[in-house]
Motif scaffolding. Structure first.
Motif, short mmCIF file in Angstrom:
data_model
loop_
_atom_site.label_atom_id
_atom_site.label_comp_id
_atom_site.label_asym_id
_atom_site.label_seq_id
_atom_site.Cartn_x
_atom_site.Cartn_y
_atom_site.Cartn_z
N UNK A 49 29.40 14.45 56.15
CA UNK A 49 28.36 14.24 57.15
C UNK A 49 28.77 13.18 58.17
N UNK A 50 29.97 12.65 58.07
CA UNK A 50 30.47 11.70 59.07
C UNK A 50 30.35 10.24 58.69
N UNK A 51 29.99 9.96 57.43
CA UNK A 51 29.85 8.55 57.00
C UNK A 51 31.22 7.87 56.98
N UNK A 52 31.24 6.61 57.46
CA UNK A 52 32.50 5.86 57.55
C UNK A 52 32.52 4.65 56.62
N UNK A 53 31.35 4.23 56.17
CA UNK A 53 31.27 3.01 55.33
C UNK A 53 30.39 3.32 54.12
N UNK A 54 30.97 3.18 52.94
CA UNK A 54 30.32 3.57 51.69
C UNK A 54 29.91 2.31 50.94
N UNK A 55 28.60 2.10 50.79
CA UNK A 55 28.09 0.86 50.21
C UNK A 55 27.49 1.17 48.83
N UNK A 56 28.06 0.57 47.81
CA UNK A 56 27.60 0.83 46.44
C UNK A 56 26.79 -0.36 45.95
N UNK A 57 25.58 -0.08 45.48
CA UNK A 57 24.78 -1.15 44.87
C UNK A 57 24.93 -0.97 43.37
N UNK A 58 25.71 -1.83 42.78
CA UNK A 58 26.09 -1.66 41.37
C UNK A 58 25.33 -2.66 40.49
N UNK A 59 25.70 -2.72 39.24
CA UNK A 59 25.12 -3.68 38.31
C UNK A 59 26.21 -4.06 37.32
N UNK A 60 25.81 -4.76 36.26
CA UNK A 60 26.80 -5.10 35.24
C UNK A 60 27.36 -3.83 34.61
N UNK A 61 28.57 -3.87 34.11
CA UNK A 61 29.23 -2.72 33.46
C UNK A 61 29.50 -1.55 34.39
N UNK A 62 29.58 -1.79 35.70
CA UNK A 62 29.80 -0.69 36.62
C UNK A 62 31.14 -0.80 37.35
N UNK A 63 32.00 -1.72 36.88
CA UNK A 63 33.22 -1.96 37.64
C UNK A 63 34.16 -0.75 37.67
N UNK A 64 33.98 0.18 36.72
CA UNK A 64 34.81 1.39 36.72
C UNK A 64 34.62 2.19 38.02
N UNK A 65 33.41 2.09 38.60
CA UNK A 65 33.16 2.83 39.84
C UNK A 65 34.07 2.28 40.95
N UNK A 66 34.20 0.95 40.97
CA UNK A 66 35.06 0.31 41.97
C UNK A 66 36.52 0.73 41.73
N UNK A 67 36.91 0.78 40.47
CA UNK A 67 38.28 1.20 40.14
C UNK A 67 38.51 2.66 40.55
N UNK A 68 37.49 3.48 40.37
CA UNK A 68 37.63 4.90 40.71
C UNK A 68 37.95 5.09 42.19
N UNK A 69 37.39 4.22 43.04
CA UNK A 69 37.64 4.36 44.48
C UNK A 69 38.77 3.45 44.97
N UNK A 99 39.21 -0.45 53.33
CA UNK A 99 38.11 -1.16 53.99
C UNK A 99 36.87 -0.34 54.22
N UNK A 100 36.83 0.88 53.70
CA UNK A 100 35.65 1.72 53.93
C UNK A 100 34.59 1.60 52.84
N UNK A 101 34.89 0.85 51.77
CA UNK A 101 33.91 0.69 50.70
C UNK A 101 33.45 -0.77 50.62
N UNK A 102 32.19 -0.94 50.21
CA UNK A 102 31.68 -2.28 49.90
C UNK A 102 30.86 -2.18 48.64
N UNK A 103 30.86 -3.27 47.88
CA UNK A 103 30.12 -3.29 46.62
C UNK A 103 29.25 -4.53 46.57
N UNK A 104 27.99 -4.33 46.19
CA UNK A 104 27.14 -5.49 45.96
C UNK A 104 26.37 -5.21 44.67
N UNK A 105 25.75 -6.23 44.12
CA UNK A 105 25.07 -6.01 42.84
C UNK A 105 23.56 -6.18 42.94
N UNK A 106 22.88 -5.29 42.25
CA UNK A 106 21.45 -5.48 42.03
C UNK A 106 21.37 -6.28 40.73
#
Ligand code: G1P
Length: 300
Positions: A49-69, A99-106
């Motif tokens: 759909x044309x998205x250029x910046x992927x922002x993930x709102x993660x939590x504890x035990x979710x670091x595998x998602x960051x590794x996946x990307x 530089x197209x991904x960002x991660x922050x935590x809830x």
């Protein structure tokens, strides 16, 4: 043309209790449908759909998602040495650019509205998309691309993807009521989160894809709780309906609610049957397994 939708928020902090024990040490977003994690399907849909910046709102035990990307150098060099170019290409295709991904935590599980609010500084003052990875859509063009099309044609505003669901299931979702239908879209006039069947304005449920204007963060700043004692995005949108337009889009496609075991299994079956490399053998297996369990199968 309205302001382009460049950023997408993926709320991925949920505990995944419905899938325990599978999700004890693994995020539910990494559960696989055929051979790809759930999160990959929604990231692909956003990209299309044309998205250029992927922002993930993660939590504890979710670091595998960051590794996946991220790149996996050891794996890539082993595949290269073994001449596995097909697998290497697949890894390359799935990877967002540098530089197209960002991660922050809830930090606390206070609800979907709160999770989206946690992305406010990363989104800034521009319209953005939200995609819930529980919902996998089989659609061409993808669901978010169909919503962006309505967003552009209707000169902006907010957009919610909806779909019809059996009335006995409306209490599990956010539900909308609408008016002024024009081909695949309409004006949303009512919204209610997890209503009892008799209070639902329709059987059109909010199916986990949103295009929102940044003013939604002002509504979420209030931190008001709603259904289930959680801060709900539906309530924030409802308050914003007084000042902004909300389009409902009845997209063309099929949804699998992978937050539910049966929906998750259905997604695996349906998507496996669409894969040329798997479908012939899988059909044969289903042809044996289903009668063994007292069912009937006819491929037509
Ligand atoms: C959330 C939303 C709801 C929407 C649903 C789609 O609910 O609050 O409006 O219909 O996602 O999956 P949840 O699944 O977090 O209970």
């Amino acid at each position: 043309m309205p302001r382009p939708i460049r950023k997408a928020v993926f709320p991925v902090a949920g505990l995944g209790t419905r899938f325990l024990p599978a999700t004890k040490a693994m995020p539910k977003e990494m559960l696989t449908v055929v051979d790809r994690p759930l999160i990959q399907y929604v990231v692909d849909e956003a990209r299309e759909a044309g998205i250029e910046h992927f922002i993930f709102v993660t939590g504890r035990n979710k670091s595998v998602i960051e590794d996946h990307f991220d790149k996996q150098y050891e794996l890539e060099s082993t595949l290269r040495k073994r001449g596995k170019s097909l697998e290497l290409d697949l890894l390359e295709q799935d990877l967002p650019g540098a530089g197209e991904t960002s991660f922050t935590r809830q930090q606390e599980p206070l609800g979907l509205g709160h999770a989206i609010w946690c992305a406010r500084h990363l989104v800034g003052e521009e319209p953005f998309a939200v995609l819930l990875p529980d919902m996998i859509m089989k659609a061409s063009p993808g669901c978010l691309a169909q919503m962006v099309d309505v967003y552009n044609r209707r000169d902006g505003g907010n957009v919610i993807a909806v779909e019809e669901t059996p009335w006995e299931q409306v209490h599990r979702y956010g539900v909308v009521g609408g008016a002024d239908w024009q081909d695949n879209h309409f004006t949303v006039t009512q919204m209610v989160e997890k209503p009892k069947r008799e209070h639902a304005p329709s059987n059109l449920i909010i199916s986990g894809r949103y295009i929102l204007q940044p003013e939604i963060f002002r509504e979420l700043d209030r931190q008001e709780t709603g259904a289930g004692g959680e801060i709900q995005i539906t309530d924030a949108m409802k308050r914003m309906m007084w000042s902004q337009h909300f389009h409902g889009v009845k997209y063309d496609g099929v949804t699998y609610d992978c937050g539910d075991k049966v929906g998750f299994l259905a997604a695996n079956i349906a998507l496996a049957l669409e894969r040329e490399d798997i479908a012939p053998a899988f059909r044969e297996v289903l042809g044996k397994v289903i009668p063994q369990h007292g069912g009937k199968l006819s491929w037509g």
